[in-house]
Design an enzyme around this catalytic site. Structure first.
Site, mmCIF file in Angstrom:
data_model
loop_
_atom_site.group_PDB
_atom_site.id
_atom_site.type_symbol
_atom_site.label_atom_id
_atom_site.label_comp_id
_atom_site.label_asym_id
_atom_site.label_seq_id
_atom_site.Cartn_x
_atom_site.Cartn_y
_atom_site.Cartn_z
ATOM 1 N N GLY A 49 29.728 51.008 21.159
ATOM 2 C CA GLY A 49 29.876 49.687 20.659
ATOM 3 C C GLY A 49 30.318 48.581 21.741
ATOM 4 O O GLY A 49 30.241 49.132 22.850
ATOM 5 N N CYS A 54 31.578 56.725 21.252
ATOM 6 C CA CYS A 54 31.780 57.659 19.969
ATOM 7 C C CYS A 54 31.131 58.898 20.517
ATOM 8 O O CYS A 54 29.960 59.380 20.674
ATOM 9 C CB CYS A 54 31.457 57.180 18.798
ATOM 10 S SG CYS A 54 32.178 55.645 18.019
ATOM 11 N N ASP A 163 34.250 41.830 7.827
ATOM 12 C CA ASP A 163 33.054 42.295 8.669
ATOM 13 C C ASP A 163 32.035 43.079 7.954
ATOM 14 O O ASP A 163 31.544 44.000 8.770
ATOM 15 C CB ASP A 163 33.289 42.760 9.969
ATOM 16 C CG ASP A 163 32.221 42.464 11.158
ATOM 17 O OD1 ASP A 163 31.333 41.632 10.889
ATOM 18 O OD2 ASP A 163 32.287 43.737 12.154
ATOM 19 N N LYS A 165 28.679 44.551 6.710
ATOM 20 C CA LYS A 165 27.399 44.307 7.328
ATOM 21 C C LYS A 165 26.737 45.462 7.180
ATOM 22 O O LYS A 165 27.495 46.765 6.892
ATOM 23 C CB LYS A 165 27.511 43.632 8.637
ATOM 24 C CG LYS A 165 28.014 44.556 9.616
ATOM 25 C CD LYS A 165 28.009 43.698 11.039
ATOM 26 C CE LYS A 165 28.446 44.699 12.009
ATOM 27 N NZ LYS A 165 28.420 43.887 13.580
ATOM 28 N N ASN A 168 28.066 48.390 9.455
ATOM 29 C CA ASN A 168 29.615 49.074 9.025
ATOM 30 C C ASN A 168 29.429 49.799 7.755
ATOM 31 O O ASN A 168 30.657 50.184 7.245
ATOM 32 C CB ASN A 168 30.496 47.833 8.912
ATOM 33 C CG ASN A 168 30.757 47.282 10.485
ATOM 34 O OD1 ASN A 168 30.436 48.070 11.243
ATOM 35 N ND2 ASN A 168 31.105 46.145 10.486
#
Length: 626
Positions: A49, A54, A163, A165, A168
């Site tokens: 990100g 990750c 946030d 969306k 997520n």
């Protein structure tokens, strides 16, 4: 035995101690929590990100696998950056809910901050959206209701996510939603407090946030409206090509709900996307909305819905209805099928030399117009019901994905994960195949162990991985659902052939990429089927109905899987290891020589088909293509 275990741990600890001298941007293979001494083995790369990378991190003791969010300290120099990270950790670690990504632990070493989270292997709703565009209302109802449940919990604990969306909203193995990424979340200190930070994602940001008038829980309701709209319509309600125009539309509340959306869904979207936040319902009221109480809510969803719309009909009712219909097909009326033979002499495995037309029949010199549009119209799978209207556009999209003439090769110091994007990995691919088209057709096994046959008469039969449900697809695309115990008598020979192909592949062929097999089977599943295929001297090209184009190379058994919808290419190497790359990142960072040569071959195959159609109008012999 105990001494060996102790020695192994000691060795790992020594490796970890040595990593203090490593370059700051290199993440060690063995990660040690300095405070507890716990050791984690770095595994598969999961993505990156804005700040973090990750990886799968495996606890050396328990073997439990986590999603490890790794943030370099070099990006946390300023105090507000440190405060933001501390707030994210403090909020997330305090939460425990079925539909919130579970926070396991965090620690830091001299180079990085490590956050260990629940691993959601099915990625997020963003990837589902890219593959599917609009989803069915039962699916939207299923997903959104779980998000509301999580938001009820958050708001009751004075937390605003800020946030929400598609990217997520993560999905676990059971196809359950888990809200994650609390980097922009905040906690209210008292009732009635209004936050004034400008934050969020453009397509989902509420008007009061843009206006800096102060905001509270209502921003999550607004984002929920954007999510529901995007799932049902296929694109966000205020999306434009220009950020400034998007913000203008949000401020003016300019959006339109297509007539294809049901009245209850339209009403809920309108309730959620109220310009005045005081007019939006809270999460408790949203949960009681007609959209959720009046429509079908599936108790679960199959993995296949990540790429194909599920079926919500009643299997038994469908079967009974089919049994009273006239026979679907007379297999003895000159359709090209012969009685089943016990011999396997005609079976062609990978590298075989059978010459077959893409739809499985034998006339290699027949004009290609009959199948070229079919090949490319479905390749991007954007408008499956109207392929002709998008033919030229989709051909250009396909060519765009394999435009690799100017790519640079990776230098030894460059890392593959710079161009990798595991989120784009295909959901289904062909793990085994057998060419018996000189008699019956092409048999194949998908990565979830389901088996299909594309018969010489252009019909298809699929047996799901549960070994019970079968799908029959007629020449015109009509689908019929049965079981191995109950199906029309007219399908007797084809079901027998299906079993024959299945047994042969299980007994004689190795499976490609078995380590990535989806695990569930369900009566609601609809699988992508083999739409068309053809062979050259070098490879077999397999095109699935969900747009996936797979090329298996005979000499070294490597595979390339192209997904135009995800703009990605997956390479399965000689060791059957998967690496998925986004095409735009390959252009930016380059790729290995092996992948570059195979992408060039893929491009040549597409261009050869286009050239054949535009010049001679006839298919060259498959043996002539290199």
């Amino acid at each position: 035995m105990r001494s060996e275990v102790k020695k192994n741990k000691s060795d790992m600890a020594n490796v970890a101690k040595k990593d203090d001298s490593r370059p700051k941007d290199i993440i060690p293979d063995v990660i040690v929590d300095p405070s507890s001494g716990k050791q984690y083995m770095k595994g598969r790369f999961l993505g990156k990100g804005g700040f973090a990378k990750c990886y799968e991190l495996t606890d050396a003791d328990t073997k439990e696998i986590f999603a490890g969010k790794i943030v370099p300290k070099s990006l946390l120099v300023k105090q507000h950056q440190k405060d933001k990270m501390s707030q994210e950790i403090a909020i997330h670690r305090s939460l425990r809910h079925k539909h919130v990504v579970l926070f396991h632990s965090f620690f830091e070493d001299s180079h990085n901050v490590y956050i260990l989270l629940e691993l959601c292997r099915r990625r997020s709703l963003m990837e589902l959206h890219k593959r599917r565009k609009a989803v069915t209302e039962p699916e939207a109802r299923y997903f959104v209701k779980q998000v509301i449940s999580a938001c009820q919990y958050l708001h009751n604990n004075k937390v605003i996510h800020r946030d929400l969306k598609l990217g997520n909203l993560f999905i676990n193995d059971e196809m359950e939603i888990k809200i994650g990424d609390f980097g922009l979340a905040t906690r209210l200190d008292y009732d009635g407090e209004r936050k004034r930070t400008l934050c969020g994602t453009p397509n989902y940001i509420a008007p009061e946030v843009l206006g800096k008038k102060g905001h509270s829980y209502e921003v999550d309701a607004w984002s929920l409206g954007c999510i529901l709209y995007t799932l049902l319509v296929g694109k966000p309600p205020f999306e434009t090509s220009c950020l400034k125009d998007t913000y203008t539309r949000i401020k003016k509340n300019e959006y339109q709900v297509p007539s294809s959306v049901s009245a209850p869904a339209r009403k809920l979207i309108t309730r959620l996307l109220q310009a005045d936040p005081t007019n939006r319902p809270n999460m408790d009221l949203i949960m009681e909305d007609e959209f959720f109480t009046s429509g079908y809510l599936p108790p679960r969803l199959p993995t296949s819905c990540l790429t194909m719309a599920p079926r919500f009909d009643t299997l038994v009712a469908k079967t009974e209805a089919m049994m009273v219909r006239k026979p679907l097909l007379d297999v003895n009326s000159g359709d090209g099928l012969r009685p089943l033979s016990a011999e396997t002499k005609g079976m062609k495995e990978e590298g075989g030399d059978a010459m077959s037309r893409p739809d499985g029949t034998r006339k290699a010199d027949e004009p290609m117009d009959y199948w070229l549009s079919d090949l490319f119209a479905q390749l991007s799978a954007v408008v499956a019901s109207k392929p002709a209207e998008r033919l030229s556009t989709q051909i250009e999209e396909v060519l765009g994905e394999v435009r690799v003439g100017n790519i640079t090769l990776l230098l030894p110091s460059r890392r593959h994960d710079e161009a990798e994007d595991p989120a784009c990995i295909p959901i289904y691919w062909v793990g085994k195949w057998v060419d018996y088209s000189d008699k019956y057709g092409l048999g194949y096994q998908l990565c979830d162990n389901s088996v299909g046959v594309l018969f010489n008469d252009s019909t298809r039969l699929i047996l799901l991985a549960n070994g019970e449900n079968i799908h029959y697809i007629e020449r015109d695309g009509q689908e019929h659902y049965h079981t191995l115990k109950v199906y029309p008598e007219a399908l007797n020979k084809k079901v027998t052939l299906l079993k024959y192909f299945r047994n042969y592949m299980n007994e004689h062929l190795l499976k490609a990429g078995a380590n990535m097999t989806p695990r569930d089977s369900d009566e609601m599943m609809r699988l992508p089927f083999l739409r068309t295929w053809f062979r050259t001297r070098s490879a077999i090209v397999l095109h699935l109905s969900n747009g996936t184009l797979q090329i298996n190379f005979f000499q070294d058994h490597t595979k390339v899987i192209l997904c135009p919808l995800m703009a990605a290419a997956t390479y399965i190497d000689e060791k059957r290891q998967f690496h998925t790359f986004r095409m735009n990142l390959i252009e930016q960072y380059g790729c290995s020589k092996d992948l570059a040569s195979r992408l060039r071959y893929a491009r040549t195959m597409v261009e050869r088909l286009l050239s054949s159609r535009s010049t001679s109008g006839r298919v060259k012999s498959a043996a002539a293509a290199q």
